[in-house]
Design a protein around this motif. Structure first.
Motif, PDB file in Angstrom:
ATOM      1  N   VAL A  87      20.176 -17.211  28.585  1.00  0.00           N
ATOM      2  CA  VAL A  87      20.852 -16.060  29.192  1.00  0.00           C
ATOM      3  C   VAL A  87      19.872 -14.930  29.463  1.00  0.00           C
ATOM      4  O   VAL A  87      19.895 -14.298  30.533  1.00  0.00           O
ATOM      5  N   LEU A  88      18.967 -14.664  28.519  1.00  0.00           N
ATOM      6  CA  LEU A  88      17.958 -13.610  28.700  1.00  0.00           C
ATOM      7  C   LEU A  88      17.030 -13.928  29.861  1.00  0.00           C
ATOM      8  O   LEU A  88      16.659 -13.034  30.633  1.00  0.00           O
ATOM      9  N   LEU A  89      16.641 -15.184  29.998  1.00  0.00           N
ATOM     10  CA  LEU A  89      15.756 -15.562  31.100  1.00  0.00           C
ATOM     11  C   LEU A  89      16.418 -15.306  32.457  1.00  0.00           C
ATOM     12  O   LEU A  89      15.752 -14.903  33.412  1.00  0.00           O
ATOM     13  N   VAL A  90      17.726 -15.515  32.525  1.00  0.00           N
ATOM     14  CA  VAL A  90      18.435 -15.295  33.795  1.00  0.00           C
ATOM     15  C   VAL A  90      18.725 -13.810  34.020  1.00  0.00           C
ATOM     16  O   VAL A  90      18.380 -13.246  35.062  1.00  0.00           O
ATOM     17  N   PHE A  91      19.332 -13.155  33.036  1.00  0.00           N
ATOM     18  CA  PHE A  91      19.791 -11.782  33.236  1.00  0.00           C
ATOM     19  C   PHE A  91      18.695 -10.735  33.061  1.00  0.00           C
ATOM     20  O   PHE A  91      18.831  -9.618  33.559  1.00  0.00           O
ATOM     21  N   ASP A  92      17.621 -11.073  32.371  1.00  0.00           N
ATOM     22  CA  ASP A  92      16.503 -10.150  32.249  1.00  0.00           C
ATOM     23  C   ASP A  92      15.347 -10.561  33.165  1.00  0.00           C
ATOM     24  O   ASP A  92      14.961  -9.808  34.047  1.00  0.00           O
ATOM     25  N   MET A  94      14.917 -13.225  35.460  1.00  0.00           N
ATOM     26  CA  MET A  94      15.164 -13.561  36.862  1.00  0.00           C
ATOM     27  C   MET A  94      15.582 -12.332  37.657  1.00  0.00           C
ATOM     28  O   MET A  94      15.177 -12.159  38.818  1.00  0.00           O
ATOM     29  N   THR A  95      16.399 -11.472  37.058  1.00  0.00           N
ATOM     30  CA  THR A  95      16.779 -10.258  37.785  1.00  0.00           C
ATOM     31  C   THR A  95      15.567  -9.358  38.004  1.00  0.00           C
ATOM     32  O   THR A  95      15.475  -8.675  39.022  1.00  0.00           O
ATOM     33  N   GLN A  96      14.610  -9.373  37.055  1.00  0.00           N
ATOM     34  CA  GLN A  96      13.393  -8.601  37.253  1.00  0.00           C
ATOM     35  C   GLN A  96      12.548  -9.186  38.383  1.00  0.00           C
ATOM     36  O   GLN A  96      11.913  -8.453  39.137  1.00  0.00           O
ATOM     37  N   TYR A  97      12.543 -10.510  38.502  1.00  0.00           N
ATOM     38  CA  TYR A  97      11.867 -11.151  39.644  1.00  0.00           C
ATOM     39  C   TYR A  97      12.426 -10.616  40.954  1.00  0.00           C
ATOM     40  O   TYR A  97      11.675 -10.229  41.862  1.00  0.00           O
ATOM     41  N   TRP A  98      13.749 -10.596  41.084  1.00  0.00           N
ATOM     42  CA  TRP A  98      14.358 -10.159  42.341  1.00  0.00           C
ATOM     43  C   TRP A  98      14.199  -8.658  42.563  1.00  0.00           C
ATOM     44  O   TRP A  98      14.026  -8.207  43.699  1.00  0.00           O
ATOM     45  N   LEU A 228       7.940 -19.635  37.236  1.00  0.00           N
ATOM     46  CA  LEU A 228       8.844 -20.663  37.743  1.00  0.00           C
ATOM     47  C   LEU A 228       9.780 -20.118  38.806  1.00  0.00           C
ATOM     48  O   LEU A 228      10.170 -20.841  39.735  1.00  0.00           O
ATOM     49  N   TRP A 229      10.159 -18.838  38.690  1.00  0.00           N
ATOM     50  CA  TRP A 229      11.031 -18.246  39.715  1.00  0.00           C
ATOM     51  C   TRP A 229      10.350 -18.266  41.077  1.00  0.00           C
ATOM     52  O   TRP A 229      11.010 -18.487  42.102  1.00  0.00           O
ATOM     53  N   ASP A 230       9.040 -18.029  41.122  1.00  0.00           N
ATOM     54  CA  ASP A 230       8.311 -18.097  42.397  1.00  0.00           C
ATOM     55  C   ASP A 230       8.316 -19.516  42.950  1.00  0.00           C
ATOM     56  O   ASP A 230       8.412 -19.711  44.168  1.00  0.00           O
TER      57      ASP A 230
END
Length: 294
Positions: A87-92, A94-98, A228-230
């Motif tokens: 959850v942290l990886l997505v909401f913290d 990944m949102t920081q990536y975007w 990984l998001w990139d």
């Protein structure tokens, strides 16, 4: 010791560790030529994130949670650790990536250009940004909400320490990945690692002053903890090389913006020729211009 105390101790050790390696490797002395203007911006932004922005996000989300949804306080505290990390990886992260990627569009670029105006790479650049860049960062507020819902303890502490370790390492003047690329037996490991987390090679490319050499990639490599998001969202560029120069071409041509304009735009606006730090201003795009489009 409490989880918060352990987290703070490990954060301090991480910062001291990377700072020590920058000095021991002589990379700091050889490559970091900061001005007083740089130092004021970096020091004040570090202190503002530590003492103002992050505590404010945690305080406000806790107060709003208590006011609007008091029944949900700590409701997720019994989630397994691996689910919390996911959850942290997505909401913290990944949102920081975007948020980072959107900050390379013309509208939000003035809130992020301070991070790219440094003409060197070092752990001191890590939190160099505009004050409102962090205040408006969605991940910071999501993290506050998750803490209210029960994501405290050692899971959150461990996540913060690991993320800081990776981010400091990606900005460090000491390029920890460079000697590892020269070890043939580690090539498969490095292939996986550089596609999983941010490394100096991939993140330095993001800070490059130009894309002309095929190494720089300031329109991509936006990942913070996870590179990984990139990979997933098509913004990755991997060369295992480092750009010859970092910074902004307009600062080279017209002089460095003052620290208070970089930190406090739009409250304070620059009078410099060709600036993005004023209403109606625009990003300078010369032959090697640092265009903000993602």
């Amino acid at each position: 010791m409490t989880a918060a105390q352990i987290q703070n101790a490990l954060v301090l050790c991480t910062i001291v560790g990377f700072a020590t390696m920058e000095f021991v490797s002589r990379r700091y002395k050889q490559t970091v030529h900061a001005t007083g203007n740089d130092t004021k911006l970096e020091l004040l932004m570090f202190l503002s994130v530590l003492a103002v922005t992050q505590p404010l996000a945690i305080f406000v989300t806790a107060k709003l949670g208590a006011l609007w949804v008091p029944q949900y306080k700590g409701v997720l505290a019994d989630m397994p650790w691996w689910a919390m990390v996911g959850v942290l990886l997505v909401f913290d992260d990944m949102t920081q990536y975007w948020w980072h990627r959107l900050s390379h569009t013309s509208f939000l670029w003035p809130l992020h250009r301070a991070h790219h105006s440094a003409e060197y790479m070092s752990i001191r650049v890590t939190f160099r940004n505009n004050f409102f860049y962090y205040l408006m960062m969605p991940g910071l507020w999501f993290a506050g909400a998750l803490l209210y819902l029960g994501f405290g303890g050692m899971v959150y502490a461990g996540y913060i320490v690991v993320k800081l370790f990776v981010i400091l390492g990606a900005h460090s003047a000491w390029r920890w990945d460079e000697p590892l690329y020269r070890i043939r037996a580690l090539h498969p490991v490095m292939w996986v690692l550089e596609r999983t987390i941010s490394t100096p090679a991939t993140h330095w490319a993001h800070h490059a002053i130009s894309n002309a050499d095929g190494v720089g990639h300031y329109k991509g490599n936006f990942g913070n903890l996870l590179f990984l998001w990139d990979i997933i969202f098509g913004s990755a560029h991997i060369t295992r090389r480092y750009p010859a120069q970092v910074g902004l071409i307009d600062d080279k041509l017209f002089g460095q913006e003052r620290w208070y304009h970089q930190m406090w735009y739009p409250l304070l606006q620059s009078k410099r020729e060709h600036t993005a730090l004023k209403f109606g201003g625009s990003v300078y795009e010369g032959s090697e211009g640092q265009a903000p489009q993602a």
